[in-house]
Design an enzyme around this catalytic site. Structure first.
Site, short mmCIF file in Angstrom:
data_model
loop_
_atom_site.label_atom_id
_atom_site.label_comp_id
_atom_site.label_asym_id
_atom_site.label_seq_id
_atom_site.Cartn_x
_atom_site.Cartn_y
_atom_site.Cartn_z
N GLY A 251 0.81 -1.22 0.00
CA GLY A 251 0.00 0.00 0.00
C GLY A 251 0.84 1.26 0.00
O GLY A 251 0.51 2.25 -0.66
N ASP A 252 1.95 1.23 0.73
CA ASP A 252 2.84 2.39 0.78
C ASP A 252 3.55 2.59 -0.56
O ASP A 252 3.74 3.73 -1.01
CB ASP A 252 3.86 2.23 1.90
CG ASP A 252 3.23 2.21 3.28
OD1 ASP A 252 2.18 2.85 3.45
OD2 ASP A 252 3.78 1.56 4.19
#
Length: 298
Positions: A251-252
């Site tokens: 996600g990052d």
């Protein structure tokens, strides 16, 4: 254009359970839960959402400015950032506590159980966004509660557009507080679980949230992501990874690509397409900051 990334810096201890959590946890025995998982592999990585997003953005050719707090054991992380060519001008350090620590266990279906010790992250509000900062874009990612509240308000005061990315910090906030974050933000990004919680707590649908900002992005893992603009949804298909190894930090990595596109004025759909490609590269490697690009972002 520099991007101010407000969030955590942490050390990730990542363990792999070769079975399935669902096969070890009996639903009718949750009230007396007492389980142990054998984890043959264990590794320690640099992590935290600010560090992971900064790594992704730097890899793509952007200029990240992480704003975070390290503890007494954070010297190696400072050196790591400098070696990557990432500015540490907005990284503070407190010496009476440890750097934030995440203990992450992943099963064979890529489900995860995480224990998180916030440590120095709880002092992140001591870092302040000043109007004269060089950044022209920012993100409020998971961090100490006070830091997230204050940094959002400081972005507004400094007239800097920003992404609200509540992530795992979302449960810390009431519906009123989350509504305020949305009203302050320029864009909002969540995964599908967080999206459902955000809608539940604010009382707004995804379409309604998207009308209050320039866009809402809901990531769906292997199903790609939804891009909501002015109440209309566009599904952006996922990029196929070479292999599925470790979802930690995907996600990052995606959010670093989002910021890269936003600072170049791209559409949200184009940003999401790049995010999906970078996420596919990340999931094929162990650890949140160990992948490299095999393409040049256009």
């Amino acid at each position: 254009m520099a991007v101010l990334i407000c969030g955590s810096l942490a050390f990730d201890t990542i363990m792999t359970f070769e079975g399935r959590f669902a096969e070890q946890i009996l639903p009718d025995q949750l009230h007396i839960l007492n389980v142990s998982f054998l984890v043959p592999s264990l590794r320690r990585d640099f992590g935290g959402c600010a560090g992971n997003i900064a790594y992704s953005l730097r890899l793509l050719g952007g200029e990240p400015l992480p704003m975070a707090m390290l503890g007494s054991d954070g010297t190696d992380y400072l050196l790591r950032l400098k070696e990557l060519g990432i500015s540490t001008a907005h990284v503070g350090q407190v010496h009476d506590t440890y750097t934030a620590q995440a203990m992450i266990m992943t099963d064979r279906d890529n489900n995860q159980i995480t224990a998180f010790h916030p440590g120095a992250m709880m002092q992140a509000h001591a870092n302040r966004i000043e109007p004269q900062t060089d950044a022209r874009l920012g993100i409020v990612a998971p961090d100490g509660r006070d830091a997230m509240l204050e940094h959002a308000a400081q972005f507004v005061a400094a007239d800097i557009p920003f992404v609200f990315d509540p992530g795992q910090g979302l449960p810390m906030f009431s519906g009123t507080e989350l509504s305020r974050f949305v009203e302050q933000a320029t864009w909002v990004t969540v995964n599908d679980y967080e999206g459902k919680m955000l809608c539940d707590r604010t009382g707004w649908s995804c379409a309604e949230i998207s009308r209050k900002v320039k866009g809402l992005i809901v990531t769906l893992g292997a199903q790609g992501c939804e891009v909501w603009v002015d109440g209309e949804k566009t599904l952006v298909p996922a990029a196929k990874p070479a292999q599925v190894v470790d979802p930690t930090g995907c996600g990052d990595a995606w959010r670093g690509a989002l910021l890269f596109g936003l600072e170049r004025g791209w559409s949200l759909v184009r940003c999401a397409e790049l995010g999906n490609r970078v996420g596919a590269l990340k999931i094929a490697q162990r650890g949140p900051q160990n992948y490299i690009l095999d393409f040049t972002p256009a």
